[in-house]
Design an enzyme around this catalytic site. Structure first.
Site, PDB file in Angstrom:
ATOM      1  N   GLY A  70       0.935  -1.187   0.016  1.00  0.00           N
ATOM      2  CA  GLY A  70       0.249   0.070  -0.032  1.00  0.00           C
ATOM      3  C   GLY A  70       0.738   1.211  -0.124  1.00  0.00           C
ATOM      4  O   GLY A  70       1.977   1.270   0.093  1.00  0.00           O
TER       5      GLY A  70
ATOM      6  N   PRO B 130       2.585   4.692   1.019  1.00  0.00           N
ATOM      7  CA  PRO B 130       3.296   5.105   2.278  1.00  0.00           C
ATOM      8  C   PRO B 130       2.391   5.751   3.406  1.00  0.00           C
ATOM      9  O   PRO B 130       1.298   6.596   3.014  1.00  0.00           O
ATOM     10  CB  PRO B 130       4.170   6.121   1.965  1.00  0.00           C
ATOM     11  N   GLY B 131       2.485   5.589   4.623  1.00  0.00           N
ATOM     12  CA  GLY B 131       1.688   5.975   5.580  1.00  0.00           C
ATOM     13  C   GLY B 131       0.267   5.472   5.931  1.00  0.00           C
ATOM     14  O   GLY B 131      -0.576   6.209   6.377  1.00  0.00           O
TER      15      GLY B 131
ATOM     16  N   THR C 252       3.287  -0.750   8.759  1.00  0.00           N
ATOM     17  CA  THR C 252       4.356  -1.182   9.974  1.00  0.00           C
ATOM     18  C   THR C 252       3.273  -1.141  11.170  1.00  0.00           C
ATOM     19  O   THR C 252       3.613  -2.205  12.058  1.00  0.00           O
ATOM     20  CB  THR C 252       5.221  -0.056  10.136  1.00  0.00           C
TER      21      THR C 252
ATOM     22  N   GLU D  55      -8.035  32.662  -8.618  1.00  0.00           N
ATOM     23  CA  GLU D  55      -8.957  31.974  -7.616  1.00  0.00           C
ATOM     24  C   GLU D  55     -10.177  31.680  -7.978  1.00  0.00           C
ATOM     25  O   GLU D  55     -11.035  31.023  -7.977  1.00  0.00           O
ATOM     26  CB  GLU D  55      -8.290  31.894  -6.119  1.00  0.00           C
TER      27      GLU D  55
ATOM     28  N   ASP E  71      -1.835  24.060 -12.127  1.00  0.00           N
ATOM     29  CA  ASP E  71      -2.780  23.944 -12.733  1.00  0.00           C
ATOM     30  C   ASP E  71      -2.791  23.049 -14.037  1.00  0.00           C
ATOM     31  O   ASP E  71      -3.521  22.093 -14.396  1.00  0.00           O
ATOM     32  CB  ASP E  71      -3.788  24.928 -13.008  1.00  0.00           C
TER      33      ASP E  71
HETATM   34  P1  ADP Z   1       3.296   2.843   6.647  1.00  0.00           P
HETATM   35  O1  ADP Z   1       4.226   1.708   7.329  1.00  0.00           O
HETATM   36  O2  ADP Z   1       2.343   2.114   5.725  1.00  0.00           O
HETATM   37  O3  ADP Z   1       4.176   3.818   5.813  1.00  0.00           O
HETATM   38  P2  ADP Z   1       2.996   3.439   9.323  1.00  0.00           P
HETATM   39  O4  ADP Z   1       2.509   2.269   9.958  1.00  0.00           O
HETATM   40  O5  ADP Z   1       4.420   3.795   9.422  1.00  0.00           O
HETATM   41  O6  ADP Z   1       2.717   3.509   7.701  1.00  0.00           O
HETATM   42  O7  ADP Z   1       1.976   4.626   9.514  1.00  0.00           O
HETATM   43  C1  ADP Z   1       2.697   5.841  10.361  1.00  0.00           C
HETATM   44  C2  ADP Z   1       1.657   6.443  11.332  1.00  0.00           C
HETATM   45  O8  ADP Z   1       0.510   6.967  10.819  1.00  0.00           O
HETATM   46  C3  ADP Z   1       1.304   5.505  12.472  1.00  0.00           C
HETATM   47  O9  ADP Z   1       2.520   5.575  13.325  1.00  0.00           O
HETATM   48  C4  ADP Z   1       0.096   6.034  12.932  1.00  0.00           C
HETATM   49  O10 ADP Z   1       0.197   6.963  13.855  1.00  0.00           O
HETATM   50  C5  ADP Z   1      -0.485   6.648  11.527  1.00  0.00           C
HETATM   51  N1  ADP Z   1      -1.422   5.622  10.908  1.00  0.00           N
HETATM   52  C6  ADP Z   1      -1.450   5.262   9.721  1.00  0.00           C
HETATM   53  N2  ADP Z   1      -2.474   4.475   9.296  1.00  0.00           N
HETATM   54  C7  ADP Z   1      -3.272   4.584  10.556  1.00  0.00           C
HETATM   55  C8  ADP Z   1      -4.428   3.863  10.677  1.00  0.00           C
HETATM   56  N3  ADP Z   1      -5.075   3.076   9.934  1.00  0.00           N
HETATM   57  N4  ADP Z   1      -5.057   3.947  12.103  1.00  0.00           N
HETATM   58  C9  ADP Z   1      -4.503   4.880  12.898  1.00  0.00           C
HETATM   59  N5  ADP Z   1      -3.151   5.424  12.782  1.00  0.00           N
HETATM   60  C10 ADP Z   1      -2.594   5.224  11.506  1.00  0.00           C
HETATM   61 ZN    ZN Z   2      -4.737  27.871 -10.242  1.00  0.00          ZN
HETATM   62 MG    MG Z   3       6.266   1.570   7.057  1.00  0.00          MG
END
Ligand code: ADP
Ligand code: ZN
Ligand code: MG
Length: 622
Positions: A210, A212-213, A217, A434, A510
């Site tokens: 998926g 990032p973020g 993890t 805008e 844009d």
């Molecule tokens: P990835 O490994 O997919 O890049 P992480 O697991 O490191 O993302 O997520 C980073 C942070 O974002 C987590 O520590 C958490 O605080 C927040 N986060 C991301 N997804 C969720 C989720 N589904 N529910 C709650 N917190 C989340």
């Molecule tokens: Zn614009």
């Molecule tokens: Mg990660």
């Protein structure tokens, strides 16, 4: 987790500064002092006269060096070491005997020679040895696992398992499908015999994929937390070591430890670092190490007993670049998508993170969720935190809705640049630009309503922007909707042209977006003249979505022509809309110029003012 005691480690700089200081002090004070006790050279005549004067204590004749080394008392009565060149002198022995001076063929020891020997030789060596040790230890720690960087070929990777991560599925909001898939693994880790009894083999590994973020993890940690088993976590980049062969050794080590601690979870984060497709010849250097590591990983995964209760999880945001060998059955055969959260998911994630900060009652997280379409979990967590920081900055003790809304913009568009000075004319241009977007959007039935327009510059470089929030989530977009979006994107520059009869560089973003959309319509969505032919493939689904062309140069030329035509047509439509509503454009732009930020409601009020009532109703119903 590896190296969980990292918190109280002193920075490398600290040690370097201390040692450098010691060396400087030695140089400034001790060494000169020592130097003064070094051998001083005197002439032979002085030597003779000192014998007469009885200053000399001891003499040594060193034949080889052709020198006489002697100890004499200086004017202060302290003993010092001297030397003089040998002069042919038959009577020397006699003189010395007469004066009662001890003489020998050895170098006389002066009181302080031992000390000076220690100071000038042993101490610096000790200091440098110590410095080397500290540095190599620090370096080792940084390279992962506190190993000594100089212990060649030996991988004592310190992989410490977190006994229990303390994270549970409750900490992961949304992502229900991923959680369901992982619950089976949790169950397996809790009751391995149940599965063994029936002869079922669980997948050895699961791959979380998926953007990032999105919580990959976090999910892996939650699995370990739920099952209450040790969690071995290592990042792909940690396998890539200074020395060839270390990565493979680390893999071996990791699996050995995991086997001893079973049931447990081994988590390999960012596995694409080592798991990239092996592409045989054609690579110049550097890849051998990675391939060895990958091969070792594959071997280990095949080798270990799936019934024992070691589950391997891995995460990546570039699944398409993984070596197919990793994905075949018996390895990471289960693939768990961890997608960007939808509206529901975003609200849930905001809730989870809002638990940790003090909020005023009555805050509406759904509104925030609606305004953050496309944001990842990590970004949402960041939004909550930014809001809390803002509340503190403003001297409040709880977060309110304004903090949240403002931090959405901060995370999306950067901080406000309050003191950025724009000329009056520039402000006017931005304001018309805008309003151009917003007006074009509002005049097209399918465009999402505008929620906010601002001309306060942001640190991200945006001089102003129009925020649009969809009422509900879209999973599909029709051809008309896409076209309308492109028309809206061209609305900014169209307004500049209409009012100022010239255009600025302000529309670059844009233009980029509009081009991308138009291209996608033609090459990927089958909405152009080519029909349902894939002319471009997405190579990087989760990271920006880069595309690569899959057609002949001649077709590519035609694609370009169509893209140009499409965007041009959109721009003409925007021009037309603005010409027809030029009075409103002026009115709204002047209002925005005065207020700097206006809400969607204010915008609609001004837009609808003067229209008679049923006209407004028909346009709303359209
Ligand atoms: P990835 O490994 O997919 O890049 P992480 O697991 O490191 O993302 O997520 C980073 C942070 O974002 C987590 O520590 C958490 O605080 C927040 N986060 C991301 N997804 C969720 C989720 N589904 N529910 C709650 N917190 C989340
Ligand atoms: Zn614009
Ligand atoms: Mg990660």
């Amino acid at each position: 987790m590896i190296d969980s005691n990292g918190g109280n480690r002193k920075p490398l700089v600290f040690y370097v500064v201390i040692v450098t200081t010691i060396i400087l002090l030695l140089n400034a004070f001790i060494f000169p002092l020592m130097m003064s006790r070094q051998v001083q050279v005197v002439g032979y005549s002085d030597f003779l006269s000192w014998i007469e004067e009885g200053k000399i204590v001891e003499v040594s004749l060193t034949q080889e060096a052709n020198q006489i080394i002697f100890v004499a008392r200086n004017d202060q009565g302290q003993e010092e070491l001297y030397k003089t060149a040998v002069f042919p002198d038959d009577e020397l022995i006699e003189r010395l005997q007469k004066a009662g001076i001890r003489f020998s063929a050895e170098i006389p020891t002066q009181n302080n020679t031992l000390l000076s020997f220690i100071i000038s030789w042993i101490l610096p060596i000790a200091i440098f040895a110590g410095l080397g040790r500290v540095l190599s230890n620090q370096l080792g720690k940084r390279l992962g696992g506190g190993m000594n960087a100089l212990s060649f070929g030996k991988a004592n990777a310190k992989i410490v398992a977190d006994q229990a991560t303390g994270v549970t599925f409750a900490d992961v909001a949304g992502e229900e499908e991923a959680k369901d898939a992982l619950k089976e693994i949790v169950d397996f880790l809790e009751h391995p015999d149940k599965y063994a009894g029936i002869g079922a083999k669980l997948p050895k590994g699961a791959l979380l994929v998926g953007p990032p973020g999105t919580g990959k993890t976090l999910l892996a940690r939650a699995v370990a937390g739920e099952a209450k088993v040790p969690f071995f976590s290592i990042s792909g980049s940690e396998f890539v070591e200074m020395f060839v062969g270390m990565g493979a050794a680390k893999v071996r080590d990791l699996f050995k430890q995991a086997n001893e601690k079973a049931p447990c979870i081994v988590f390999i984060d960012e596995i694409d670092t080592i798991g990239k497709k092996r592409d045989g010849a054609g690579n110049i250097g550097g890849n051998d190490e990675r391939e060895q590591t990958l091969n070792q990983l594959l071997t280990e995964m095949d080798g270990f007993d799936g019934k024992k209760g070691v589950v391997i999880l891995a995460a990546t945001n570039r699944p398409e670049s993984l070596d197919p060998a990793l994905l075949r059955p018996g390895r990471f055969d289960r693939r768990i998508p961890v997608e960007l959260p939808d509206l529901q998911g975003r609200e849930a994630i905001l809730k989870v993170h809002a638990r940790n900060v003090k909020c005023e009652s009555g805050i509406d997280l759904r509104e925030i969720a609606r305004a953050t379409s496309g944001a990842s979990g990590a970004e949402l967590a960041n939004i909550i935190n930014e809001a809390a920081l803002r509340a503190v900055r403003l001297g409040r003790s709880a977060v309110n809705q304004n903090d949240l809304m403002e931090s959405v913009e901060t995370v999306i568009a950067g901080y406000q640049r309050k003191n950025a000075v724009m000329s009056e004319q520039e402000k006017r241009i931005v304001s018309y630009h805008e309003i151009g977007h917003a007006l074009v959007a509002a005049m097209q039935t399918h465009s999402a309503p505008v929620t906010k327009i601002t001309i306060i510059p942001r640190t991200s470089g945006a001089l102003g922007y129009t925020m649009q929030v969809d009422e509900d989530e879209h999973y599909l977009m029709s051809r008309e909707e896409l076209l309308n979006k492109i028309v809206t994107l061209t609305g900014g520059q169209a307004a500049e042209q209409l009012i100022f009869h010239s255009i600025t560089t302000g529309a670059s973003n844009d233009i980029e977006k509009a081009t991308r959309m138009a291209r996608g319509m033609i090459t990927r969505y089958g909405m152009g003249d080519f029909g349902m032919v894939a002319l471009e493939t997405v190579t990087n689904q989760y990271l920006g979505g880069d595309t690569s062309l899959a057609c002949s140069p001649a077709t590519s030329e035609k694609i370009d022509e169509q893209v140009v035509a499409l965007v041009k047509e959109a721009r003409e439509k925007a021009d037309r809309i603005l010409r027809e509503n030029e009075a409103k454009l002026h009115e709204l732009a002047e209002y925005l110029l005065k207020k700097e930020t206006i809400t969607g409601e204010e915008f609609m009020q001004i837009l609808n003012a003067g229209k008679n009532k049923d006209e407004a109703e028909t346009s709303a119903a359209e």
